[in-house]
Scaffold this motif. Structure first.
Motif, PDB file in Angstrom:
ATOM      1  N   GLU A  52       0.847  -1.196   0.000  1.00 16.09           N
ATOM      2  CA  GLU A  52       0.000   0.000   0.000  1.00 16.09           C
ATOM      3  C   GLU A  52       0.876   1.238   0.000  1.00 16.09           C
ATOM      4  N   GLN A  53       0.358   2.313  -0.567  1.00 21.99           N
ATOM      5  CA  GLN A  53       0.984   3.625  -0.437  1.00 21.99           C
ATOM      6  C   GLN A  53       0.306   4.346   0.727  1.00 21.99           C
ATOM      7  N   VAL A  54       1.122   4.852   1.639  1.00 26.11           N
ATOM      8  CA  VAL A  54       0.585   5.450   2.867  1.00 26.11           C
ATOM      9  C   VAL A  54       1.299   6.771   3.151  1.00 26.11           C
ATOM     10  N   PHE A  55       0.802   7.481   4.154  1.00 22.41           N
ATOM     11  CA  PHE A  55       1.453   8.707   4.625  1.00 22.41           C
ATOM     12  C   PHE A  55       2.094   8.442   5.984  1.00 22.41           C
ATOM     13  N   VAL A  56       3.330   8.900   6.133  1.00 24.30           N
ATOM     14  CA  VAL A  56       4.053   8.847   7.401  1.00 24.30           C
ATOM     15  C   VAL A  56       4.097  10.257   7.981  1.00 24.30           C
ATOM     16  N   VAL A  57       3.759  10.375   9.261  1.00 21.69           N
ATOM     17  CA  VAL A  57       3.768  11.692   9.932  1.00 21.69           C
ATOM     18  C   VAL A  57       4.417  11.547  11.298  1.00 21.69           C
ATOM     19  N   LYS A  58       4.787  12.658  11.896  1.00 21.69           N
ATOM     20  CA  LYS A  58       5.282  12.656  13.272  1.00 21.69           C
ATOM     21  C   LYS A  58       4.113  12.339  14.218  1.00 21.69           C
ATOM     22  N   LYS A  59       4.392  11.569  15.254  1.00 17.78           N
ATOM     23  CA  LYS A  59       3.340  11.114  16.163  1.00 17.78           C
ATOM     24  C   LYS A  59       2.587  12.267  16.806  1.00 17.78           C
ATOM     25  N   ASP A  60       3.293  13.345  17.102  1.00 15.13           N
ATOM     26  CA  ASP A  60       2.663  14.483  17.787  1.00 15.13           C
ATOM     27  C   ASP A  60       2.239  15.585  16.821  1.00 15.13           C
ATOM     28  N   SER A  61       2.117  15.256  15.535  1.00 15.59           N
ATOM     29  CA  SER A  61       1.806  16.279  14.522  1.00 15.59           C
ATOM     30  C   SER A  61       0.361  16.742  14.543  1.00 15.59           C
ATOM     31  N   GLY A  62      -0.508  15.924  15.131  1.00 13.56           N
ATOM     32  CA  GLY A  62      -1.937  16.265  15.108  1.00 13.56           C
ATOM     33  C   GLY A  62      -2.614  15.838  13.817  1.00 13.56           C
ATOM     34  N   ILE A  63      -1.848  15.257  12.907  1.00 13.90           N
ATOM     35  CA  ILE A  63      -2.410  14.790  11.630  1.00 13.90           C
ATOM     36  C   ILE A  63      -2.912  13.357  11.823  1.00 13.90           C
ATOM     37  N   LYS A  64      -4.212  13.173  11.643  1.00 17.00           N
ATOM     38  CA  LYS A  64      -4.828  11.860  11.870  1.00 17.00           C
ATOM     39  C   LYS A  64      -5.361  11.224  10.586  1.00 17.00           C
ATOM     40  N   THR A  65      -5.758  12.059   9.630  1.00 18.19           N
ATOM     41  CA  THR A  65      -6.323  11.557   8.377  1.00 18.19           C
ATOM     42  C   THR A  65      -5.746  12.344   7.207  1.00 18.19           C
ATOM     43  N   GLN A  66      -6.045  11.897   5.985  1.00 20.42           N
ATOM     44  CA  GLN A  66      -5.582  12.610   4.795  1.00 20.42           C
ATOM     45  C   GLN A  66      -6.153  14.020   4.732  1.00 20.42           C
ATOM     46  N   ALA A  67      -7.346  14.212   5.263  1.00 19.71           N
ATOM     47  CA  ALA A  67      -7.961  15.554   5.258  1.00 19.71           C
ATOM     48  C   ALA A  67      -7.118  16.542   6.055  1.00 19.71           C
ATOM     49  N   ASP A  68      -6.402  16.044   7.062  1.00 18.51           N
ATOM     50  CA  ASP A  68      -5.566  16.919   7.897  1.00 18.51           C
ATOM     51  C   ASP A  68      -4.289  17.369   7.187  1.00 18.51           C
ATOM     52  N   LEU A  69      -4.034  16.818   5.998  1.00 16.03           N
ATOM     53  CA  LEU A  69      -2.842  17.205   5.237  1.00 16.03           C
ATOM     54  C   LEU A  69      -3.047  18.502   4.452  1.00 16.03           C
ATOM     55  N   ALA A  70      -4.243  19.032   4.467  1.00 14.11           N
ATOM     56  CA  ALA A  70      -4.518  20.295   3.778  1.00 14.11           C
ATOM     57  C   ALA A  70      -3.625  21.397   4.356  1.00 14.11           C
ATOM     58  N   GLY A  71      -2.933  22.097   3.463  1.00 20.38           N
ATOM     59  CA  GLY A  71      -2.038  23.167   3.891  1.00 20.38           C
ATOM     60  C   GLY A  71      -0.695  22.685   4.405  1.00 20.38           C
ATOM     61  N   LYS A  72      -0.409  21.395   4.244  1.00 23.06           N
ATOM     62  CA  LYS A  72       0.835  20.819   4.752  1.00 23.06           C
ATOM     63  C   LYS A  72       1.842  20.577   3.622  1.00 23.06           C
ATOM     64  N   VAL A  73       3.106  20.368   4.015  1.00 24.14           N
ATOM     65  CA  VAL A  73       4.179  20.055   3.061  1.00 24.14           C
ATOM     66  C   VAL A  73       4.423  18.543   3.090  1.00 24.14           C
ATOM     67  N   VAL A  74       4.381  17.924   1.914  1.00 23.73           N
ATOM     68  CA  VAL A  74       4.491  16.471   1.802  1.00 23.73           C
ATOM     69  C   VAL A  74       5.663  16.122   0.884  1.00 23.73           C
ATOM     70  N   ASP A  75       6.491  15.156   1.321  1.00 27.33           N
ATOM     71  CA  ASP A  75       7.595  14.636   0.504  1.00 27.33           C
ATOM     72  C   ASP A  75       7.148  13.375  -0.232  1.00 27.33           C
ATOM     73  N   VAL A  76       7.692  13.169  -1.445  1.00 31.51           N
ATOM     74  CA  VAL A  76       7.480  11.935  -2.183  1.00 31.51           C
ATOM     75  C   VAL A  76       8.689  11.700  -3.081  1.00 31.51           C
ATOM     76  N   GLN A  77       9.035  10.421  -3.297  1.00 35.55           N
ATOM     77  CA  GLN A  77      10.191  10.098  -4.147  1.00 35.55           C
ATOM     78  C   GLN A  77       9.843  10.288  -5.620  1.00 35.55           C
ATOM     79  N   THR A  78      10.822  10.793  -6.362  1.00 35.28           N
ATOM     80  CA  THR A  78      10.625  11.012  -7.794  1.00 35.28           C
ATOM     81  C   THR A  78      10.320   9.705  -8.520  1.00 35.28           C
TER      82      THR A  78
END
Length: 262
Positions: free
Chosen positions: A126-152
Protein backbone atom coordinates in the motif's frame (compact mmCIF):
# COMPACT_ATOMS: atom_id res chain seq x y z
CA UNK A 1 71.02 -32.70 -42.78
CA UNK A 2 69.79 -29.24 -43.77
CA UNK A 3 66.71 -30.83 -45.32
CA UNK A 4 65.93 -32.69 -42.05
CA UNK A 5 66.26 -29.52 -39.93
CA UNK A 6 64.08 -27.60 -42.36
CA UNK A 7 61.46 -30.36 -42.25
CA UNK A 8 61.48 -30.45 -38.42
CA UNK A 9 61.11 -26.67 -38.23
CA UNK A 10 58.21 -26.77 -40.65
CA UNK A 11 56.55 -29.47 -38.57
CA UNK A 12 57.00 -27.52 -35.32
CA UNK A 13 55.65 -24.38 -36.98
CA UNK A 14 52.66 -26.31 -38.31
CA UNK A 15 51.80 -27.82 -34.86
CA UNK A 16 52.25 -24.45 -33.14
CA UNK A 17 49.92 -22.83 -35.66
CA UNK A 18 47.25 -25.48 -35.05
CA UNK A 19 47.36 -25.02 -31.27
CA UNK A 20 47.47 -21.24 -31.59
CA UNK A 21 44.43 -21.43 -33.82
CA UNK A 22 42.57 -23.55 -31.27
CA UNK A 23 43.47 -21.12 -28.49
CA UNK A 24 42.31 -18.19 -30.55
CA UNK A 25 38.96 -19.86 -31.17
CA UNK A 26 38.50 -20.59 -27.45
CA UNK A 27 39.46 -17.02 -26.53
CA UNK A 28 37.14 -15.70 -29.19
CA UNK A 29 34.36 -17.87 -27.82
CA UNK A 30 34.92 -16.52 -24.32
CA UNK A 31 35.31 -12.89 -25.33
CA UNK A 32 32.47 -12.78 -27.80
CA UNK A 33 30.35 -15.01 -25.62
CA UNK A 34 27.32 -12.97 -26.55
CA UNK A 35 24.23 -14.84 -25.49
CA UNK A 36 26.22 -17.45 -23.51
CA UNK A 37 27.72 -14.75 -21.33
CA UNK A 38 24.37 -13.00 -20.96
CA UNK A 39 22.68 -16.25 -19.91
CA UNK A 40 25.29 -16.83 -17.21
CA UNK A 41 24.84 -13.38 -15.71
CA UNK A 42 21.68 -12.16 -13.98
CA UNK A 43 21.93 -8.38 -13.58
CA UNK A 44 19.24 -6.96 -11.33
CA UNK A 45 18.46 -3.25 -11.33
CA UNK A 46 17.49 -1.79 -7.96
CA UNK A 47 17.29 1.44 -5.98
CA UNK A 48 20.06 1.29 -3.37
CA UNK A 49 18.16 3.68 -1.08
CA UNK A 50 15.04 1.54 -0.70
CA UNK A 51 15.41 -0.53 2.48
CA UNK A 52 14.47 -3.25 3.21
CA UNK A 53 13.97 -4.24 -0.45
CA UNK A 54 17.43 -3.17 -1.66
CA UNK A 55 20.06 -0.97 -0.03
CA UNK A 56 23.67 -0.67 1.14
CA UNK A 57 24.21 -2.57 4.39
CA UNK A 58 26.44 -1.58 7.29
CA UNK A 59 29.21 -3.68 5.76
CA UNK A 60 29.05 -1.68 2.52
CA UNK A 61 27.51 -4.60 0.59
CA UNK A 62 24.23 -4.51 -1.29
CA UNK A 63 21.51 -6.34 0.60
CA UNK A 64 17.75 -6.51 1.09
CA UNK A 65 14.69 -8.72 0.86
CA UNK A 66 14.35 -8.47 -2.93
CA UNK A 67 18.08 -8.90 -3.49
CA UNK A 68 18.08 -12.06 -1.33
CA UNK A 69 15.24 -13.43 -3.46
CA UNK A 70 17.02 -12.51 -6.70
CA UNK A 71 20.33 -14.01 -5.58
CA UNK A 72 18.66 -17.29 -4.66
CA UNK A 73 16.97 -17.39 -8.07
CA UNK A 74 20.29 -16.74 -9.81
CA UNK A 75 22.04 -19.47 -7.79
CA UNK A 76 19.37 -22.01 -8.67
CA UNK A 77 19.59 -21.08 -12.35
CA UNK A 78 23.40 -21.39 -12.21
CA UNK A 79 23.77 -17.72 -13.15
CA UNK A 80 26.12 -15.11 -11.70
CA UNK A 81 24.13 -12.65 -9.61
CA UNK A 82 25.02 -9.00 -10.31
CA UNK A 83 23.11 -6.38 -8.27
CA UNK A 84 23.25 -3.06 -10.12
CA UNK A 85 22.12 0.15 -8.37
CA UNK A 86 20.30 2.48 -10.75
CA UNK A 87 18.69 5.90 -10.67
CA UNK A 88 15.01 5.09 -10.36
CA UNK A 89 14.01 7.58 -13.04
CA UNK A 90 16.51 5.90 -15.44
CA UNK A 91 15.20 2.36 -14.93
CA UNK A 92 13.52 2.09 -18.35
CA UNK A 93 16.67 3.22 -20.16
CA UNK A 94 18.76 0.68 -18.21
CA UNK A 95 16.34 -2.09 -19.14
CA UNK A 96 15.96 -1.22 -22.83
CA UNK A 97 19.73 -0.77 -23.30
CA UNK A 98 20.51 -4.17 -21.79
CA UNK A 99 22.30 -2.66 -18.81
CA UNK A 100 20.08 -4.77 -16.55
CA UNK A 101 18.06 -7.95 -17.05
CA UNK A 102 15.16 -6.95 -14.83
CA UNK A 103 13.91 -4.44 -12.28
CA UNK A 104 13.51 -6.12 -8.91
CA UNK A 105 13.17 -3.73 -6.01
CA UNK A 106 9.72 -3.14 -4.62
CA UNK A 107 8.64 -2.56 -8.21
CA UNK A 108 4.93 -1.84 -8.49
CA UNK A 109 3.12 -3.74 -11.20
CA UNK A 110 -0.20 -1.94 -10.68
CA UNK A 111 -0.75 0.69 -13.36
CA UNK A 112 2.25 -0.53 -15.36
CA UNK A 113 0.85 -3.86 -16.54
CA UNK A 114 1.38 -3.16 -20.25
CA UNK A 115 4.83 -1.53 -20.03
CA UNK A 116 6.84 -4.60 -19.03
CA UNK A 117 6.81 -8.39 -19.10
CA UNK A 118 6.04 -9.30 -15.50
CA UNK A 119 6.48 -12.15 -13.11
CA UNK A 120 3.43 -13.07 -11.06
CA UNK A 121 2.93 -10.62 -8.16
CA UNK A 122 4.74 -11.78 -5.03
CA UNK A 123 3.78 -9.13 -2.48
CA UNK A 124 0.80 -6.89 -1.70
CA UNK A 125 1.67 -3.32 -0.79
CA UNK A 126 0.00 0.00 0.00
CA UNK A 127 0.98 3.63 -0.44
CA UNK A 128 0.59 5.45 2.87
CA UNK A 129 1.45 8.71 4.63
CA UNK A 130 4.05 8.85 7.40
CA UNK A 131 3.77 11.69 9.93
CA UNK A 132 5.28 12.66 13.27
CA UNK A 133 3.34 11.11 16.16
CA UNK A 134 2.66 14.48 17.79
CA UNK A 135 1.81 16.28 14.52
CA UNK A 136 -1.94 16.26 15.11
CA UNK A 137 -2.41 14.79 11.63
CA UNK A 138 -4.83 11.86 11.87
CA UNK A 139 -6.32 11.56 8.38
CA UNK A 140 -5.58 12.61 4.80
CA UNK A 141 -7.96 15.55 5.26
CA UNK A 142 -5.57 16.92 7.90
CA UNK A 143 -2.84 17.20 5.24
CA UNK A 144 -4.52 20.30 3.78
CA UNK A 145 -2.04 23.17 3.89
CA UNK A 146 0.84 20.82 4.75
CA UNK A 147 4.18 20.05 3.06
CA UNK A 148 4.49 16.47 1.80
CA UNK A 149 7.59 14.64 0.50
CA UNK A 150 7.48 11.93 -2.18
CA UNK A 151 10.19 10.10 -4.15
CA UNK A 152 10.62 11.01 -7.79
CA UNK A 153 8.97 8.64 -10.28
CA UNK A 154 7.63 6.49 -7.44
CA UNK A 155 4.30 4.72 -7.15
CA UNK A 156 3.33 7.16 -4.40
CA UNK A 157 3.93 10.09 -6.75
CA UNK A 158 1.80 8.42 -9.43
CA UNK A 159 -0.95 7.73 -6.88
CA UNK A 160 -0.98 11.39 -5.87
CA UNK A 161 -1.20 12.45 -9.51
CA UNK A 162 -4.40 10.41 -9.73
CA UNK A 163 -5.83 12.15 -6.66
CA UNK A 164 -5.62 15.71 -7.88
CA UNK A 165 -7.97 17.12 -5.25
CA UNK A 166 -5.86 15.71 -2.40
CA UNK A 167 -2.59 16.87 -3.95
CA UNK A 168 -3.92 20.38 -4.53
CA UNK A 169 -4.89 20.61 -0.87
CA UNK A 170 -1.20 20.44 0.14
CA UNK A 171 0.75 23.60 0.69
CA UNK A 172 3.58 21.94 -1.26
CA UNK A 173 4.48 18.53 -2.70
CA UNK A 174 8.26 18.17 -2.54
CA UNK A 175 9.89 15.69 -4.93
CA UNK A 176 12.99 14.07 -3.40
CA UNK A 177 15.56 11.64 -4.81
CA UNK A 178 15.08 8.90 -2.19
CA UNK A 179 13.28 8.06 1.02
CA UNK A 180 16.35 8.40 3.23
CA UNK A 181 16.27 12.08 2.30
CA UNK A 182 12.53 12.16 2.97
CA UNK A 183 12.92 10.75 6.48
CA UNK A 184 15.61 13.31 7.28
CA UNK A 185 13.20 15.94 5.94
CA UNK A 186 10.43 14.80 8.27
CA UNK A 187 11.72 17.14 10.94
CA UNK A 188 10.89 20.06 8.66
CA UNK A 189 8.07 18.73 6.47
CA UNK A 190 4.72 17.36 7.59
CA UNK A 191 4.40 13.99 5.86
CA UNK A 192 5.91 11.46 3.47
CA UNK A 193 3.90 9.52 0.89
CA UNK A 194 5.52 6.11 0.41
CA UNK A 195 5.30 2.29 0.39
CA UNK A 196 4.01 0.78 3.64
CA UNK A 197 6.60 -2.04 3.56
CA UNK A 198 9.44 0.46 3.42
CA UNK A 199 7.78 2.87 5.87
CA UNK A 200 7.40 0.23 8.59
CA UNK A 201 11.00 -0.90 8.16
CA UNK A 202 12.35 2.67 8.28
CA UNK A 203 10.37 3.52 11.41
CA UNK A 204 11.55 0.34 13.17
CA UNK A 205 15.20 0.83 12.20
CA UNK A 206 15.26 4.50 13.15
CA UNK A 207 13.34 3.92 16.40
CA UNK A 208 11.55 7.08 15.31
CA UNK A 209 8.43 8.63 16.78
CA UNK A 210 6.60 8.43 13.47
CA UNK A 211 3.25 6.83 12.65
CA UNK A 212 1.25 5.82 9.59
CA UNK A 213 -2.13 7.28 8.73
CA UNK A 214 -4.82 4.62 8.70
CA UNK A 215 -6.33 5.63 5.36
CA UNK A 216 -4.12 4.30 2.56
CA UNK A 217 -3.38 6.36 -0.53
CA UNK A 218 -3.46 3.33 -2.88
CA UNK A 219 -3.13 -0.46 -2.96
CA UNK A 220 -0.78 -2.27 -5.33
CA UNK A 221 1.25 -5.38 -6.03
CA UNK A 222 5.00 -5.92 -6.33
CA UNK A 223 6.40 -8.03 -9.17
CA UNK A 224 9.62 -8.48 -11.15
CA UNK A 225 9.68 -6.38 -14.33
CA UNK A 226 11.47 -7.56 -17.50
CA UNK A 227 11.86 -5.91 -20.89
CA UNK A 228 8.62 -6.24 -22.83
CA UNK A 229 8.74 -9.53 -24.73
CA UNK A 230 11.46 -11.21 -22.65
CA UNK A 231 9.21 -14.14 -21.81
CA UNK A 232 12.07 -16.65 -21.77
CA UNK A 233 13.90 -15.14 -18.81
CA UNK A 234 10.65 -14.27 -17.04
CA UNK A 235 9.48 -17.89 -17.29
CA UNK A 236 12.75 -19.19 -15.81
CA UNK A 237 12.58 -16.75 -12.90
CA UNK A 238 8.88 -17.41 -12.30
CA UNK A 239 9.35 -21.19 -12.22
CA UNK A 240 12.22 -20.80 -9.75
CA UNK A 241 10.20 -18.49 -7.50
CA UNK A 242 7.40 -21.04 -7.42
CA UNK A 243 9.88 -23.73 -6.39
CA UNK A 244 11.21 -21.43 -3.66
CA UNK A 245 7.67 -20.86 -2.39
CA UNK A 246 6.98 -24.58 -2.30
CA UNK A 247 10.15 -25.52 -0.40
CA UNK A 248 9.80 -22.69 2.16
CA UNK A 249 12.74 -20.56 0.99
CA UNK A 250 10.65 -17.43 0.40
CA UNK A 251 9.07 -17.80 3.85
CA UNK A 252 12.55 -18.07 5.40
CA UNK A 253 13.81 -14.93 3.59
CA UNK A 254 10.65 -13.03 4.56
CA UNK A 255 11.05 -13.93 8.23
CA UNK A 256 14.68 -12.77 8.10
CA UNK A 257 13.62 -9.28 7.00
CA UNK A 258 10.12 -8.84 8.45
CA UNK A 259 10.02 -11.36 11.32
CA UNK A 260 6.97 -12.87 9.63
CA UNK A 261 5.92 -14.41 6.33
CA UNK A 262 4.48 -11.47 4.40
Amino acid sequence: MKKKIALMMALVFSVTTVFAGCGAKDDQKQSDGGSDKTQKTFTVGFDQDFPPMGFVGDDGEYTGFDLDLAKEVADRLDMKFVPKPISWDAKDMELSSGGIDCIWNGFTMTGREDKYTWSEPYLNNEQVFVVKKDSGIKTQADLAGKVVDVQTDSSAQKALEQQEKLQKSFKELKIVADYNTAFMDLESVDAIAMDIVVAKYQIEQRKADFVLLDDALASEEYAVGFLKGNDELRDKVQKTLEEMAEDGTIKKISEKWFQEDI
